[in-house]
Every structure is written in structure tokens, then in C-alpha cells.
Design an enzyme around this catalytic site. Sequence first.
Site, PDB file in Angstrom:
ATOM      1  N   ASP A  99       5.688  -6.799  -7.484  1.00  0.00           N
ATOM      2  CA  ASP A  99       6.162  -6.081  -6.305  1.00  0.00           C
ATOM      3  C   ASP A  99       7.145  -6.932  -5.500  1.00  0.00           C
ATOM      4  O   ASP A  99       7.238  -6.791  -4.286  1.00  0.00           O
ATOM      5  CB  ASP A  99       4.939  -5.700  -5.429  1.00  0.00           C
ATOM      6  CG  ASP A  99       5.275  -4.637  -4.412  1.00  0.00           C
ATOM      7  OD1 ASP A  99       6.219  -3.880  -4.637  1.00  0.00           O
ATOM      8  OD2 ASP A  99       4.582  -4.587  -3.373  1.00  0.00           O
TER       9      ASP A  99
ATOM     10  N   CYS B 219      -5.964  19.850 -10.798  1.00  0.00           N
ATOM     11  CA  CYS B 219      -6.533  19.206  -9.606  1.00  0.00           C
ATOM     12  C   CYS B 219      -5.465  19.017  -8.522  1.00  0.00           C
ATOM     13  O   CYS B 219      -4.329  18.673  -8.808  1.00  0.00           O
ATOM     14  CB  CYS B 219      -7.106  17.843 -10.007  1.00  0.00           C
ATOM     15  SG  CYS B 219      -7.697  16.866  -8.621  1.00  0.00           S
TER      16      CYS B 219
HETATM   17 FE1  SF4 Z   1      -6.400  14.993  -8.732  1.00  0.00          FE
HETATM   18 FE2  SF4 Z   1      -6.317  12.336  -8.819  1.00  0.00          FE
HETATM   19 FE3  SF4 Z   1      -4.340  13.727  -9.956  1.00  0.00          FE
HETATM   20 FE4  SF4 Z   1      -4.576  13.652  -7.308  1.00  0.00          FE
HETATM   21  S1  SF4 Z   1      -4.108  11.924  -8.630  1.00  0.00           S
HETATM   22  S2  SF4 Z   1      -4.208  15.485  -8.546  1.00  0.00           S
HETATM   23  S3  SF4 Z   1      -6.802  13.597  -7.002  1.00  0.00           S
HETATM   24  S4  SF4 Z   1      -6.502  13.736 -10.587  1.00  0.00           S
END
Ligand code: SF4
Length: 373
Positions: free
Chosen positions: A136, A193
Site C-alpha cells: 500500500d 447477496c
Molecule cells: Fe455479500 Fe460479502 Fe459480497 Fe457484500 S462482499 S455482497 S456482504 S458476499
Amino acid sequence: MSAGGETIVAQLRARASFLGFSTFGIAPADARPDLPQKLQSALQSGWHGDMEWMEETRDRRESPAALWPAVKSVVMVGANYAPDENPLNRLTDKSLANVSVYAQMRDYHDVIKGRLKDLAGLLARRTGAEVKVFVDTAPVMEKPLAEAAGLGWQGKHTVLLSRDAGSWLFLGTIFTSAELPASTPEAEKCGTCTKCLDICPTDAFPAPFRLDARKCLAYYSVEHKGQIPLQFRKPMGNRVFGCDDCLAVCPWNKFASATRDAKLSARETIRDAGLSDMLALDDRRFRDFFAQTPVKRLGSARFLRNCLVAAGNSGDRHHLPAIERLFTHESPLVRGMAIWAVRQLADTAETEGLRAKTLATETDPEVRAEWSQ
Ligand code: SF4
């Protein structure tokens, strides 16, 4: 792939594991021809806020070869820093000054760099190739390169996510002039998700995989040098350095084991820091308390600014004497936020008395304006 190449990779992988890296992979230096376009659309959107270095380093950030023309391969490693409890649990205890998980320990740049140099040394000795090490510290697009090297994928929260460490991964990068056998890239596994997007207290994701820093609490509490804009003060709650919400809610974290790396474990004094104690830190004690951690770079004035937001959000009138003492602090950031905090906690008569007292001596226009927000 040559047998020699496979042997070197096996040796590097074993050494990386010995050094405490939980994931390891290799990408060809030109694995992500989409980077210039990606960077351009990110910068055009203006979502980087006042992080001007993003614009300034754009040309060198576009590809590994733009930074170092001799590079042929990129070795990526990740170190698991998963906490031993869900940091979301600490947001409801308003007596705490909540510091982001990554900052509760010694600055990871310092910890990782030595280990990365060790790994790069092995690579240089075995191949005779040149190496350069980054944590970084240079304009390197670490997350897309880590994805190409098979470490994980960039989640909808924009952070690199791995099957083993969830969202809790520090990345290290080695550029080398050696041509090494590439790993298989990791595919995105977020599916349908949207938990990280939904939990964000300030709606900082305009779309999946896009973060608008100008709405992000981590940006305001860590990067932003001015006063915290009014609309973000209440959502900050008791977060005094960073925000972990989108990382902590990710379902992939259930596959992560708490780190066993002592240098990447939380210092309990920071993890459990009480807001009353933090409001009482003068500059010297601030620097001692946060020695060697990322919080120290914030400086005591901006840290107090953030703690005053947390005090204003605490509903706890016991903080009033400490807040009033900060009315005479040398930094206008602190004086201004002390006014806001008092206005959240004091009754009308107390507020009017303090208003008259401070306006009689305060000359900074932004601080004075806090009384009329
Ligand atoms: Fe779901 Fe994790 Fe992807 Fe966000 S980063 S959409 S919380 S799986």
C-alpha cells in the site's frame, strides 16, 4: 509450465505460509488490461473525494508496467487479521470509542513489509531476477491484481474477499522481472447477496462494487482533514476511527478463523478503549497510547474531533465537563465539534450560557458557525 517454475512457486508458497501469509498467488503483470478503463471511470465519478493523490498517481497506477516497465509477474500474498468477535457488537455500547479492527494493532504496513522482503529475497536468490516490494506504499491496484492471482475477489463492498479469511485480509505485493507460472484467477462469489450495501449507515454504495468515498464514514473519520459534515455526525455513532460495517456483515466471514498472528491481533487497550478516557488524551498521551498504530497518523486534534462526535451521540451527560474543557483547545476542529457535542447533550439553559461565553472570545468563523447550524 516448466518443472523449475513449479519448484520455485512451491518454495515461495511454503515460505509465504511460514511467514504468516494465509493466501498466496501469482498473476502475469498484464493480467488486467481493464485497469486503465476501470480507473478512469472511478476518477471521473469523483467518488475519491479530496484524496487528490488518486488523480496524481493515475498514470503509474494504470498497470504494473506503467510503474516499473521490467515487471513480468506479480506475486500477491494476504495475511488474515480476522477479529475474535464481531465488531458490530461494539457499536451499541456508547461508552466505547470504537476503532476499526485494522487499526487496533500495530500498523500492518510495518508488520507485512519485513515479511514481504524476506519472501522477495528468496525469489531473487532462486531466479536471479529483480524484485520490488509494495504494501500500500505505491500506486498499485492491489485488489484487482489479487483477484487475478486467485487470492479472492473484490466484493460488492469493493474490498478483497477470500474464502478463508472473509473480508479480513491485508495484502502485500511483489513485482518481479521473472516470468513465473500464473495461478488460476478467482471468480466473484457474492451472488445475489447485498448485505454490505444494505447495512451502510450513510448509503455510500451508489451501485454494487462502487464506493463513493464522499459518503463513507471511514473516509470522514480517517482521511478527511476538515470538519465532519453535519449529515454524517449522527450516523458516525461511536466510531472514532474507521468503519467496519460492510466488512463485518459479510457472510463469508463465517469461514474465517480469528488470526493467531500475535502481531496482527488487537491490542486490548485500544479495542476496549472508553470514550471518557479518549476525550481526556492530550497530544503526548495520544501519541503514546496509539504508538505504532494507524491511529497515530490521524493526529490528536482530528482524533478528538471524532471522539466529540461520539460523545455527542452517546446521550451521556457525564461527558459534558470533558467536552467543555475542549472549548479552549488550540484546534478549531476540536472547538467546533465540542460545540456540536454540547448541543446534543446539554439542556437549553446550559447551552445558552455556553454559547454566550464562547462567542465572547471565539474568532474563528467556522467555529462560531457551529452555534447556528
Ligand atoms: Fe455479500 Fe460479502 Fe459480497 Fe457484500 S462482499 S455482497 S456482504 S458476499
